[in-house]
Scaffold this motif. Structure first.
Motif, PDB file in Angstrom:
ATOM      1  N   LEU A  23       0.822  -1.217   0.000  1.00 17.64           N
ATOM      2  CA  LEU A  23       0.000   0.000   0.000  1.00 17.64           C
ATOM      3  C   LEU A  23       0.851   1.261   0.000  1.00 17.64           C
ATOM      4  N   LYS A  24       1.934   1.258   0.810  1.00 20.24           N
ATOM      5  CA  LYS A  24       2.752   2.470   0.955  1.00 20.24           C
ATOM      6  C   LYS A  24       3.824   2.590  -0.131  1.00 20.24           C
ATOM      7  N   ASN A  25       3.968   1.556  -0.946  1.00 17.22           N
ATOM      8  CA  ASN A  25       5.011   1.584  -1.973  1.00 17.22           C
ATOM      9  C   ASN A  25       4.411   1.415  -3.368  1.00 17.22           C
ATOM     10  N   GLU A  26       4.185   0.173  -3.762  1.00 19.73           N
ATOM     11  CA  GLU A  26       3.758  -0.070  -5.140  1.00 19.73           C
ATOM     12  C   GLU A  26       2.420   0.591  -5.495  1.00 19.73           C
ATOM     13  N   PHE A  27       1.486   0.646  -4.533  1.00 19.89           N
ATOM     14  CA  PHE A  27       0.149   1.182  -4.823  1.00 19.89           C
ATOM     15  C   PHE A  27       0.036   2.678  -4.521  1.00 19.89           C
ATOM     16  N   ALA A  28       1.118   3.279  -4.022  1.00 22.68           N
ATOM     17  CA  ALA A  28       1.050   4.678  -3.573  1.00 22.68           C
ATOM     18  C   ALA A  28       0.834   5.664  -4.722  1.00 22.68           C
ATOM     19  N   ALA A  29       1.140   5.252  -5.947  1.00 24.27           N
ATOM     20  CA  ALA A  29       1.003   6.170  -7.090  1.00 24.27           C
ATOM     21  C   ALA A  29      -0.448   6.302  -7.558  1.00 24.27           C
ATOM     22  N   ASN A  30      -1.312   5.380  -7.143  1.00 28.77           N
ATOM     23  CA  ASN A  30      -2.706   5.391  -7.590  1.00 28.77           C
ATOM     24  C   ASN A  30      -3.559   6.204  -6.614  1.00 28.77           C
ATOM     25  N   PRO A  31      -4.183   7.302  -7.067  1.00 25.87           N
ATOM     26  CA  PRO A  31      -4.955   8.160  -6.148  1.00 25.87           C
ATOM     27  C   PRO A  31      -6.063   7.427  -5.399  1.00 25.87           C
ATOM     28  N   PHE A  32      -6.570   6.310  -5.968  1.00 26.14           N
ATOM     29  CA  PHE A  32      -7.618   5.541  -5.279  1.00 26.14           C
ATOM     30  C   PHE A  32      -7.180   5.147  -3.872  1.00 26.14           C
ATOM     31  N   PHE A  33      -5.891   4.849  -3.714  1.00 30.40           N
ATOM     32  CA  PHE A  33      -5.391   4.314  -2.443  1.00 30.40           C
ATOM     33  C   PHE A  33      -4.922   5.399  -1.471  1.00 30.40           C
ATOM     34  N   TRP A  34      -4.954   6.639  -1.898  1.00 29.40           N
ATOM     35  CA  TRP A  34      -4.485   7.705  -1.018  1.00 29.40           C
ATOM     36  C   TRP A  34      -5.409   7.813   0.193  1.00 29.40           C
ATOM     37  N   GLY A  35      -4.809   7.970   1.333  1.00 30.14           N
ATOM     38  CA  GLY A  35      -5.595   8.198   2.554  1.00 30.14           C
ATOM     39  C   GLY A  35      -6.045   6.943   3.280  1.00 30.14           C
ATOM     40  N   ILE A  36      -5.848   5.755   2.672  1.00 30.67           N
ATOM     41  CA  ILE A  36      -6.232   4.511   3.371  1.00 30.67           C
ATOM     42  C   ILE A  36      -5.217   4.238   4.473  1.00 30.67           C
ATOM     43  N   LYS A  37      -5.693   4.015   5.690  1.00 30.78           N
ATOM     44  CA  LYS A  37      -4.827   3.710   6.827  1.00 30.78           C
ATOM     45  C   LYS A  37      -4.822   2.199   7.073  1.00 30.78           C
ATOM     46  N   THR A  38      -3.741   1.711   7.706  1.00 34.97           N
ATOM     47  CA  THR A  38      -3.667   0.273   8.018  1.00 34.97           C
ATOM     48  C   THR A  38      -3.353   0.047   9.489  1.00 34.97           C
ATOM     49  N   ILE A  39      -3.954  -1.014  10.016  1.00 36.46           N
ATOM     50  CA  ILE A  39      -3.646  -1.528  11.356  1.00 36.46           C
ATOM     51  C   ILE A  39      -3.214  -2.971  11.170  1.00 36.46           C
ATOM     52  N   ILE A  40      -2.203  -3.406  11.913  1.00 39.23           N
ATOM     53  CA  ILE A  40      -1.884  -4.838  11.926  1.00 39.23           C
ATOM     54  C   ILE A  40      -1.993  -5.345  13.358  1.00 39.23           C
ATOM     55  N   THR A  41      -2.721  -6.442  13.522  1.00 38.14           N
ATOM     56  CA  THR A  41      -2.899  -7.051  14.841  1.00 38.14           C
ATOM     57  C   THR A  41      -2.030  -8.296  14.946  1.00 38.14           C
ATOM     58  N   ILE A  42      -1.227  -8.343  16.001  1.00 38.67           N
ATOM     59  CA  ILE A  42      -0.377  -9.520  16.275  1.00 38.67           C
ATOM     60  C   ILE A  42      -1.164 -10.469  17.167  1.00 38.67           C
ATOM     61  N   HIS A  43      -1.527 -11.615  16.628  1.00 32.53           N
ATOM     62  CA  HIS A  43      -2.203 -12.632  17.430  1.00 32.53           C
ATOM     63  C   HIS A  43      -1.200 -13.588  18.064  1.00 32.53           C
ATOM     64  N   ASN A  44      -0.067 -13.781  17.396  1.00 31.54           N
ATOM     65  CA  ASN A  44       1.002 -14.608  17.970  1.00 31.54           C
ATOM     66  C   ASN A  44       2.304 -14.237  17.270  1.00 31.54           C
ATOM     67  N   LEU A  45       3.210 -13.586  18.006  1.00 30.98           N
ATOM     68  CA  LEU A  45       4.444 -13.061  17.421  1.00 30.98           C
ATOM     69  C   LEU A  45       5.410 -14.162  16.992  1.00 30.98           C
ATOM     70  N   LYS A  46       5.173 -15.379  17.473  1.00 25.16           N
ATOM     71  CA  LYS A  46       6.105 -16.471  17.169  1.00 25.16           C
ATOM     72  C   LYS A  46       6.133 -16.779  15.668  1.00 25.16           C
ATOM     73  N   PHE A  47       5.027 -16.538  14.987  1.00 23.46           N
ATOM     74  CA  PHE A  47       4.921 -16.871  13.556  1.00 23.46           C
ATOM     75  C   PHE A  47       5.047 -15.584  12.742  1.00 23.46           C
ATOM     76  N   GLN A  48       6.088 -15.524  11.877  1.00 24.19           N
ATOM     77  CA  GLN A  48       6.412 -14.244  11.250  1.00 24.19           C
ATOM     78  C   GLN A  48       6.518 -14.292   9.727  1.00 24.19           C
ATOM     79  N   GLY A  49       6.509 -15.455   9.117  1.00 27.25           N
ATOM     80  CA  GLY A  49       6.634 -15.525   7.658  1.00 27.25           C
ATOM     81  C   GLY A  49       8.027 -15.153   7.191  1.00 27.25           C
TER      82      GLY A  49
END
Length: 484
Positions: free
Chosen positions: A148-174
């Motif tokens: 959202l903050k990089n590749e999609f940032a050039a498209n005005p549709f995505f401007w202003g969208i905020k994100t939250i990330i919830t950690i349910h278990n920090l042990k698993f990180q990908g």
């Protein structure tokens, strides 16, 4: 109308392996639909039950490349409305076909959820839904804030969208090899640095989400503090400490309609807070009978429903299990996991067939029966982001015995015999003897001070851990991020 999009890898009633699914299924229903348009998107797994999949409605489809290794892939978008909430499903048979939502192949899982994250963002303009906030859950959605903050940032549709990330278990990180993650994601070189996605020379999806999300939540206050320390931080404590002003813990709730001893059709005998003294034991004697345990309503029945892993403190139980299952005590276990713990419980069920019942499976039906039948529930976790078992136990008048960590510390108030206060029992150090001492103390109250025991149950059943309480905190957070 404020628009929120939940993005997750699982959600009840469609697919569930853990508490994450409960959160994503229960919380969106709680918001006032006059003010909030809360929608959910998950993958279209082939293992979603047919009763739902057969009613999914086709919305659109397109083709998408997420990186040099993932070119021109089909993305279908399906829709289903349940309880007034709109659910979207990202369809791609190559990634989402199987008997289970997850595989043991980490490399494939990372490719799969990288594709999913980009597909979710790519879908939004096509379905004409621009959320104010995208609420991401766990590592599987970690690259969405990065995109959202990089590749999609050039498209005005995505401007202003905020994100939250919830950690349910920090042990698993990908976490996987940097070159591979770059190849499947298409993200540029400058994002794979130690202050962004790089983690010990590999790439870390959850870390990307924690760096780029506008806000971070965890599922309890204590866990939010714990993960800023080296012991609990899983290598990300420095980053989480740096972001502590943009982070808070909000305790999970449970669905009070699904877990209600007065109306629960799965238990042997219904009861409520005013008549549990006369009726609750009927559930114990019937379960004893069905499981082949000694049938005696005076026995102290301890329940344990858990993934059978180190995280859950089962090594402590292994040290002192002979002391737990004395002549007056029964232990009923439901769960699957590490073979060493599955075999440990099987061994003691063989050795003490009238005292120990090892149900190496997961049965929701049996779980409900045990919540209603047990006198106490044991949760000696090494760490526990939130925990739902203790919240369900309260609802059924079953007293939790917990280690003071994460959500267990936040939700269980230890019994104080001098003030006659508290709704459970707890111990602080990760120590088997300390755990056994607290279990024995709980037995003393159960057998010798029945009036005080029943008052502990009264206080537990009076608690409110429905989603109603947590919902207001999420509303406040959403309004803060939207700027209201």
């Amino acid at each position: 109308m404020k628009k929120i999009l939940f993005v997750a890898s699982e959600c009840v009633p469609f697919i569930k392996t853990g508490g994450l699914a409960d959160v994503c299924g229960a919380l969106p229903k709680e918001f006032d639909k006059n003010y909030w348009d809360v929608r959910v998107v998950i993958p279209d797994y082939s293992c979603i039950p047919e009763q739902y999949r057969n009613n999914f409605e086709y919305v659109t489809h397109f083709y998408m490349s997420s990186g040099p290794y993932v070119q021109d892939k089909y993305v279908g978008v399906l829709k289903y409305v349940l309880d007034g909430v709109t659910y979207y499903f990202i369809d791609n048979q190559e990634f989402f076909t199987g008997f289970s939502p997850y595989t043991s192949d980490t490399k494939f899982e990372i490719e799969k959820y990288t594709f999913f994250d980009k597909a979710v963002l790519s879908m939004l303009p096509l379905i004409d839904f621009k959320p104010d906030i995208i609420h991401c859950h766990d590592w599987q959605t970690g690259l969405l804030p990065v995109y959202l903050k990089n590749e999609f940032a050039a498209n005005p549709f995505f401007w202003g969208i905020k994100t939250i990330i919830t950690i349910h278990n920090l042990k698993f990180q990908g976490i996987w090899d940097r070159e591979w993650v770059q190849g499947v994601s298409g993200l540029t070189d400058n994002l794979f640095t130690p202050d962004k996605l790089e983690f010990k020379k590999d790439a870390n999806m959850l870390k990307g989400g924690l760096v780029y999300a506008d806000y971070i939540t965890t599922v309890s206050d204590t866990y939010a503090n714990e993960i800023q320390t080296e012991y609990y931080g899983e290598g990300l404590n420095g980053l989480l400490s740096a972001r502590h002003f943009d982070m808070q813990g909000i305790v999970n709730g449970i669905d009070y309609n699904a877990y209600d001893p007065q109306t629960d059709g799965r238990i042997y005998c219904n009861y409520n807070a005013s008549d549990f003294r006369k009726k609750k034991f009927n559930n114990k004697t019937k379960l004893q009978q069905d499981l082949g345990l000694a049938v005696d309503k005076k026995k102290y029945m301890i329940g344990l429903i858990s993934r059978l892993t180190d995280q859950k403190g089962l090594d402590l139980i292994n040290h002192v299990i002979e002391g737990i299952v004395d002549d007056f005590t029964q232990l009923v276990v439901i769960g699957t996991g590490d073979p060493q713990y599955e075999n440990m419980f099987r061994h003691y069920a063989w050795k003490y067939p009238d005292r120990v019942s090892a149900n190496i499976c997961y049965s929701d039906d049996l779980a409900h029966k045990l919540y209603a039948a047990a006198d106490a529930f044991l949760m000696p976790s090494r760490f526990e982001p939130c925990g739902l078992t203790q919240l369900i136990s309260f609802r059924y008048g079953t007293v939790p015995i917990v280690r003071e960590t994460g959500g267990l510390k936040d939700t269980v108030k230890p019994y104080n015999e001098y003030e006659n206060s508290g709704d459970g029992f707890s111990f602080s150090n990760y120590n088997a003897d300390e755990m056994l001492a607290v279990i024995n103390y709980s037995k003393h109250i159960f057998f010798d001070k029945k009036r005080e025991w029943n008052q502990i149950v009264d206080r537990g059943m009076a608690n409110d851990f429905s989603w109603n309480a947590s919902k207001f905190k999420y509303e406040g957070l959403y309004n803060y991020l939207i700027g209201e």
